[in-house]
Enzyme design. Sequence first.
Site, mmCIF file in Angstrom:
data_model
loop_
_atom_site.group_PDB
_atom_site.id
_atom_site.type_symbol
_atom_site.label_atom_id
_atom_site.label_comp_id
_atom_site.label_asym_id
_atom_site.label_seq_id
_atom_site.Cartn_x
_atom_site.Cartn_y
_atom_site.Cartn_z
ATOM 1 N N GLN A 196 116.890 -72.855 -32.307
ATOM 2 C CA GLN A 196 118.146 -72.498 -31.646
ATOM 3 C C GLN A 196 119.278 -72.984 -32.532
ATOM 4 O O GLN A 196 119.513 -74.178 -32.660
ATOM 5 C CB GLN A 196 118.242 -73.117 -30.257
ATOM 6 C CG GLN A 196 119.584 -72.918 -29.570
ATOM 7 C CD GLN A 196 120.018 -71.467 -29.494
ATOM 8 O OE1 GLN A 196 119.217 -70.584 -29.199
ATOM 9 N NE2 GLN A 196 121.286 -71.200 -29.777
ATOM 10 N N GLN A 231 122.771 -71.798 -32.619
ATOM 11 C CA GLN A 231 124.144 -71.883 -32.117
ATOM 12 C C GLN A 231 124.356 -73.233 -31.424
ATOM 13 O O GLN A 231 123.494 -73.673 -30.666
ATOM 14 C CB GLN A 231 124.401 -70.744 -31.130
ATOM 15 C CG GLN A 231 125.866 -70.554 -30.794
ATOM 16 C CD GLN A 231 126.092 -69.475 -29.744
ATOM 17 O OE1 GLN A 231 125.398 -69.433 -28.724
ATOM 18 N NE2 GLN A 231 127.041 -68.598 -29.977
ATOM 19 N N PRO A 265 116.647 -73.352 -24.064
ATOM 20 C CA PRO A 265 117.781 -73.959 -23.366
ATOM 21 C C PRO A 265 118.834 -73.004 -22.808
ATOM 22 O O PRO A 265 119.715 -73.433 -22.074
ATOM 23 C CB PRO A 265 118.409 -74.858 -24.439
ATOM 24 C CG PRO A 265 118.070 -74.191 -25.736
ATOM 25 C CD PRO A 265 116.698 -73.610 -25.521
ATOM 26 N N GLY A 302 119.930 -68.874 -21.222
ATOM 27 C CA GLY A 302 119.397 -67.664 -20.609
ATOM 28 C C GLY A 302 118.911 -66.716 -21.692
ATOM 29 O O GLY A 302 117.811 -66.164 -21.613
ATOM 30 N N GLY A 303 119.747 -66.523 -22.687
ATOM 31 C CA GLY A 303 119.383 -65.679 -23.818
ATOM 32 C C GLY A 303 120.196 -66.077 -25.026
ATOM 33 O O GLY A 303 121.220 -66.751 -24.919
ATOM 34 N N MET A 304 119.708 -65.689 -26.198
ATOM 35 C CA MET A 304 120.440 -65.908 -27.440
ATOM 36 C C MET A 304 120.378 -64.619 -28.233
ATOM 37 O O MET A 304 119.294 -64.081 -28.500
ATOM 38 C CB MET A 304 119.843 -67.074 -28.243
ATOM 39 C CG MET A 304 120.594 -67.359 -29.543
ATOM 40 S SD MET A 304 122.315 -67.849 -29.250
ATOM 41 C CE MET A 304 123.076 -67.205 -30.737
ATOM 42 N N GLU A 305 121.543 -64.134 -28.640
ATOM 43 C CA GLU A 305 121.711 -62.785 -29.158
ATOM 44 C C GLU A 305 121.317 -62.613 -30.617
ATOM 45 O O GLU A 305 121.952 -61.851 -31.353
ATOM 46 C CB GLU A 305 123.169 -62.358 -28.975
ATOM 47 C CG GLU A 305 124.193 -63.174 -29.779
ATOM 48 C CD GLU A 305 124.713 -64.408 -29.078
ATOM 49 O OE1 GLU A 305 125.733 -64.957 -29.516
ATOM 50 O OE2 GLU A 305 124.091 -64.848 -28.090
ATOM 51 N N HIS A 309 123.838 -58.461 -21.349
ATOM 52 C CA HIS A 309 124.762 -59.384 -22.013
ATOM 53 C C HIS A 309 124.382 -59.581 -23.480
ATOM 54 O O HIS A 309 125.233 -59.469 -24.378
ATOM 55 C CB HIS A 309 124.755 -60.733 -21.284
ATOM 56 C CG HIS A 309 125.703 -61.743 -21.846
ATOM 57 N ND1 HIS A 309 126.980 -61.898 -21.382
ATOM 58 C CD2 HIS A 309 125.559 -62.649 -22.850
ATOM 59 C CE1 HIS A 309 127.594 -62.854 -22.070
ATOM 60 N NE2 HIS A 309 126.739 -63.332 -22.964
ATOM 61 N N GLU A 310 123.109 -59.872 -23.731
ATOM 62 C CA GLU A 310 122.685 -60.110 -25.111
ATOM 63 C C GLU A 310 122.792 -58.833 -25.949
ATOM 64 O O GLU A 310 123.123 -58.885 -27.136
ATOM 65 C CB GLU A 310 121.266 -60.668 -25.146
ATOM 66 C CG GLU A 310 121.038 -61.922 -24.308
ATOM 67 C CD GLU A 310 122.066 -63.022 -24.535
ATOM 68 O OE1 GLU A 310 122.628 -63.112 -25.651
ATOM 69 O OE2 GLU A 310 122.328 -63.789 -23.591
ATOM 70 N N HIS A 312 126.272 -58.348 -27.144
ATOM 71 C CA HIS A 312 126.579 -59.191 -28.310
ATOM 72 C C HIS A 312 126.320 -58.453 -29.631
ATOM 73 O O HIS A 312 126.836 -58.870 -30.677
ATOM 74 C CB HIS A 312 125.733 -60.460 -28.280
ATOM 75 C CG HIS A 312 126.403 -61.613 -27.607
ATOM 76 N ND1 HIS A 312 127.637 -62.097 -27.979
ATOM 77 C CD2 HIS A 312 125.990 -62.396 -26.572
ATOM 78 C CE1 HIS A 312 127.965 -63.130 -27.223
ATOM 79 N NE2 HIS A 312 126.984 -63.329 -26.355
ATOM 80 N N GLU A 336 132.413 -64.325 -26.376
ATOM 81 C CA GLU A 336 131.843 -64.305 -25.033
ATOM 82 C C GLU A 336 132.677 -63.543 -24.003
ATOM 83 O O GLU A 336 132.122 -62.889 -23.127
ATOM 84 C CB GLU A 336 131.580 -65.731 -24.556
ATOM 85 C CG GLU A 336 130.506 -66.457 -25.356
ATOM 86 C CD GLU A 336 129.136 -65.796 -25.276
ATOM 87 O OE1 GLU A 336 128.942 -64.890 -24.454
ATOM 88 O OE2 GLU A 336 128.256 -66.191 -26.056
ATOM 89 N N ASP A 366 129.863 -77.093 -28.599
ATOM 90 C CA ASP A 366 129.247 -76.894 -27.279
ATOM 91 C C ASP A 366 130.222 -77.194 -26.146
ATOM 92 O O ASP A 366 130.090 -76.658 -25.038
ATOM 93 C CB ASP A 366 128.012 -77.788 -27.129
ATOM 94 C CG ASP A 366 126.759 -77.134 -27.698
ATOM 95 O OD1 ASP A 366 126.866 -76.022 -28.226
ATOM 96 O OD2 ASP A 366 125.681 -77.748 -27.610
ATOM 97 N N TYR A 400 133.739 -67.448 -21.253
ATOM 98 C CA TYR A 400 133.032 -66.304 -20.694
ATOM 99 C C TYR A 400 133.875 -65.574 -19.641
ATOM 100 O O TYR A 400 134.147 -64.380 -19.762
ATOM 101 C CB TYR A 400 131.723 -66.754 -20.040
ATOM 102 C CG TYR A 400 130.641 -67.177 -21.003
ATOM 103 C CD1 TYR A 400 129.534 -66.365 -21.238
ATOM 104 C CD2 TYR A 400 130.692 -68.409 -21.656
ATOM 105 C CE1 TYR A 400 128.519 -66.760 -22.094
ATOM 106 C CE2 TYR A 400 129.685 -68.814 -22.523
ATOM 107 C CZ TYR A 400 128.604 -67.981 -22.737
ATOM 108 O OH TYR A 400 127.608 -68.368 -23.595
ATOM 109 N N ARG A 430 116.284 -74.404 -19.027
ATOM 110 C CA ARG A 430 117.542 -73.663 -19.170
ATOM 111 C C ARG A 430 118.715 -74.572 -18.818
ATOM 112 O O ARG A 430 118.838 -75.033 -17.685
ATOM 113 C CB ARG A 430 117.512 -72.433 -18.265
ATOM 114 C CG ARG A 430 118.667 -71.483 -18.458
ATOM 115 C CD ARG A 430 118.479 -70.240 -17.602
ATOM 116 N NE ARG A 430 119.586 -69.312 -17.745
ATOM 117 C CZ ARG A 430 119.664 -68.136 -17.105
ATOM 118 N NH1 ARG A 430 118.675 -67.774 -16.303
ATOM 119 N NH2 ARG A 430 120.706 -67.354 -17.286
#
Length: 616
Positions: A153, A155, A280, A282-285, A309-310, A313, A332, A389, A397, A569
Amino acid sequence: MKKLTVLFALVLAITNCQKEKEDILVESYVEESHSYAQPNKAVIKHLDLNIEADFEDKVISGSATYTIENNNATKIILDSKFLDIEKAQADGKDTPFSLGEFNEMLGQSLTIDIKENTKTITVFYKTTSKTEALQWLNPQQTADKDHPFLFTQGQAILTRTWIPIQDSPQIRITYNATVKVPKDLMAVMSAENPKQKSKDGVYHFKMKQPISPYLIALAIGDIEYKSISERTGVYAEKSMIDKVKNEFSDMENMVAAAENLYGDYDWDQFDVIVLPPSFPFGGMENPRLTFATPTVIAGDKSLTSLIAHELAHSWSGNLVTNATWNDFWLNEGFTVYFEIRIMEALYGKDRANMIALIGRQDLDEEIEALKATPEATKLKLDLKGHNPDDGMNSIAYDKGYLFLRTLEETVGREKFDAFLKGYFKKHAFSTITTGDFIAYLNENLLDKNQVTFNTEEWIFNPGVPSNQAIITSDKFENAEKTMLQFLKNNSVDISLTKDWTTQEWVHFIRNFPKTMTKEQMALLDNAFDFTNATNSHIAMVWFEQAINNDYRGNNVDSKIEDFLISVGRRWYVETLFKAYEKNDKIDEALVIYKKSRPNYHSVTANTIDVLLDYKP
């Protein structure tokens, strides 16, 4: 005279050629407080990654070779954190390097000696046990329980913990990778991917479109692939693959709807991999391969707005990227707006508005939580000295979304859609600052249509301006009436909730009055079995209310503990531990956290460490 003319022309041509060369080498990168890189002096352009994943020692080792461009520089600076740097080379020859002073957030600068004409640099390195981007999972932490798993991960600034790199979103690179893994596992990346396991455990990847470093991603596990259409498909462990395919069967329809709104999908393939539950987010694009949590597998497609959503992105974030993390809302806010437009196109305005209203409620909660630091509720942030972060919350968002929705309602949807389509096309494969966006907005939408709008107030002031779009939902009003009926009679007509969506249930539960009694909680739990909900979002909001109202019925404490141990998550985990903290139940929280923390990715664990003042 003729000779002089020819000579002058030759000098002019040489001068122009030199100027063109300088234009290529010198890009106006903006000041970046979250990277040590000095890209205006020397910058990476392409990565050739050659690594091996050792699951026994939990180490990635190998080399990162960069094609670089420099402006007469004799040094190039990369970002590195918790990496064992073995040696560096410039154009294939060993060269001196040095590591700067360690910073807890940023890591260390990695300075490599180069010459003015150096074309490539190579760094030989290993990850360490402190590497934050990687999570090595044992078989028991996976769905199938048979093989280990690894995912990254990156980002916001964690790619530097598994690859030495210029870790700034404004630096876009292409990459190729060779990854060696155990033969019984498959490797996939944010690149062109295999559909089947290789016989020798060696995988080759290519990402031909330039992307920001935080989007470089790797996952390794015993996974399979199933296609949904020619350009969409899913990866998951064997026991999950059919469920995942069924849940995400609308992916091609989503891509088509997105293209119809804002132009061609420029990444060739849109696949999703469902990772183990410790992921960690919901999703990562990650381009071409979205990483997703299994908590969205509800069995009824009710949580698939995350996939929308992803996918969004792929335009806002991946195609047009925030230049710095101070401009995160450009990623976002646009993506939430786009996501809700996709959901409206596929499932209707009612469902889209319910999703938007839940986000609006999140925004109110976030603003209330940040009332002591109102500057944190601005869209354009100043995160110097802070972890990026800190800005990854509902302000970026949902305030970002509300700003764009208000713009849309002010100028009209047709004009706004034309503007957004042009925006994505104009800035494709580039990065943008908030100032750049404002200038483009004024020229191509507001001034063009002679519209006055308080853009600066929305972006640079705290809170939400008064000229905000008002989002309504008849379905949510019905959910509120059902709650009022229950409070009046201490009974509920189950027939009123027969066809409720996840969003209606979430709204119903989240808006319990503060006067809710334990007896009323028990009545609702017995009627709807919330404590045993299989929908993760419904379970999360119910567990939050159970903690808030000190409800202990139906073995709910045990269910909350199981949930926190099995789900990583961050949004869900942080919500529940915040409820413990708010209700002076820190001791209860710590008992659970000591059990659950080993299952969390560092992104989640670092957040909860601070929240609970936990010293590992």
